[in-house]
Design an enzyme around this catalytic site. Structure first.
Site, PDB file in Angstrom:
ATOM      1  N   GLU A  47       0.857  -1.207   0.000  1.00 46.67           N
ATOM      2  CA  GLU A  47       0.000   0.000   0.000  1.00 46.67           C
ATOM      3  C   GLU A  47       0.886   1.247   0.000  1.00 46.67           C
ATOM      4  OE1 GLU A  47      -1.533   0.748   3.965  1.00 46.67           O
ATOM      5  OE2 GLU A  47      -3.336   1.726   3.181  1.00 46.67           O
ATOM      6  N   LYS A 127      -9.466   2.269  -1.835  1.00 47.59           N
ATOM      7  CA  LYS A 127      -9.631   1.634  -0.513  1.00 47.59           C
ATOM      8  C   LYS A 127     -10.994   1.949   0.107  1.00 47.59           C
ATOM      9  CE  LYS A 127      -6.996   1.189   3.850  1.00 47.59           C
ATOM     10  NZ  LYS A 127      -5.752   1.642   4.525  1.00 47.59           N
ATOM     11  N   CYS A 172      -4.844  -2.937   2.790  1.00 49.73           N
ATOM     12  CA  CYS A 172      -4.533  -2.939   4.221  1.00 49.73           C
ATOM     13  C   CYS A 172      -5.718  -3.242   5.126  1.00 49.73           C
ATOM     14  CB  CYS A 172      -3.859  -1.633   4.630  1.00 49.73           C
ATOM     15  SG  CYS A 172      -3.067  -1.810   6.235  1.00 49.73           S
TER      16      CYS A 172
END
Ligand code: CDV
Length: 305
Positions: A47, A127, A172
């Protein structure tokens, strides 16, 4: 026809706040060249791979924040990485902070992309689960201001056709949510690529600090097994500006087994031959969704709380 993808999990060691994109891209290219020598088809990076994990600092000046964002991909600093992809014929996936304009409005996302072997961007993901907080909280050893600097993703957990299979992404904190993997699986994803930046220290529950590596693998192995798919989890690791990030980047089979894992907290490549057809071992059996799933019994799963 074989549907085996040789995958490289390319963990990155710490990136200093002052490190230029050029320095980082050179490190990524070194790992890519090593991956090509090992016969990789695909290399996965962490990331926000191009910079330090900047949400750990409170910044009031938007120009200072924007210095960590990319306005074009590839841009001048990342063009050599894309050129190397094309030259070596190895696909890549990596995360970066994306600043873009959509319908006249500036948008900022924590983004991951898949770049195919020709150097074309074939998939983009924003995300969904943004952890952290929006205001400065000086009591913390370091900030986690993703909620301040990014807006929540507007792209679904869905795959793209790539390398003869269905490849998707998560970023993540997404990896801790079972919904991430199930939504992917329901849409046919066979391999999920996940970059992360996870400190050992979790300010809200420091009593769990010693469990960070365990929770990292627990969530990804469970996601792989319960959905019969490959998971590639790749971290930025080591002591980054006095914040120590976990490593243990790994490749996980659809059975939930870790088949390759990094053993350092620095730049490191681990590889595995991933047969996408192995998803069937799980999906045709214990987690055969068509036969055994009971969605009518889980109505609250997608209902707002
Ligand atoms: N970059 C992240 O999303 N990090 C989060 C926080 C909570 C440490 C994580 O889930 O790992």
């Amino acid at each position: 026809m074989s549907r085996t993808i040789v995958v490289g999990a390319a963990q990155l060691g710490p990136i200093a706040r002052a490190d230029s994109r050029e320095v980082v891209v050179a490190r990524m290219i070194a790992l890519l060249e090593k991956a090509a020598r090992r016969g990789c088809d695909l290399v996965v990076y962490p990331e926000l791979a191009l910079t330090t994990f900047f949400p750990r600092w409170f910044m009031e000046d938007q120009a200072e924040v924007d210095a960590f964002f990319e306005t074009e991909m590839p841009g001048p600093a990342t063009a050599p990485l894309f050129a190397k992809v094309k030259e070596l014929g190895v696909a890549i996936s990596f995360g970066y902070a994306e600043k873009t304009v959509i319908d006249g409005r500036v948008r900022r996302f924590n983004t991951s992309i898949i770049v195919d072997k020709t150097g074309a961007i074939v998939h983009r993901y924003h995300k969904v689960h943004l952890p952290g907080h929006t205001e400065n909280e000086p009591w913390r050893a370091f900030q986690h201001l993703e909620k301040r600097y990014f807006e929540p993703g507007d792209t679904f957990f869905a795959p793209a056709d790539c390398l003869g299979g269905k490849l998707g992404m998560a970023i993540c904190n997404d990896r801790r949510w079972p919904e991430t993997y199930r939504e992917h699986a329901l849409r046919g994803t066979e391999m999920v690529l996940i970059g992360y930046n996870t400190p050992y220290h979790y300010p809200l529950a420091p009593e769990h600090d010693h469990l960070q590596c365990f929770h990292n693998h627990l969530a990804m192995q469970a996601g792989a097994y319960a959905n019969g798919m490959w998971v590639v989890g790749v971290g930025k690791a080591g002591n980054e500006e006095n914040c120590v990030l976990i490593g243990q980047s790994c490749i996980i089979a659809p059975t939930g087994e870790i088949v390759a894992m990094a053993s350092t907290l620095g730049d490191e490549l681990v590889t595995h031959d991933c047969d996408l057809d192995r998803c069937t071992e799980i999906r045709a059996n214990i987690f055969n969704f068509q036969k055994h799933r009971r969605p009518e019994m889980y109505p609250l799963l997608s209902a707002p709380v």
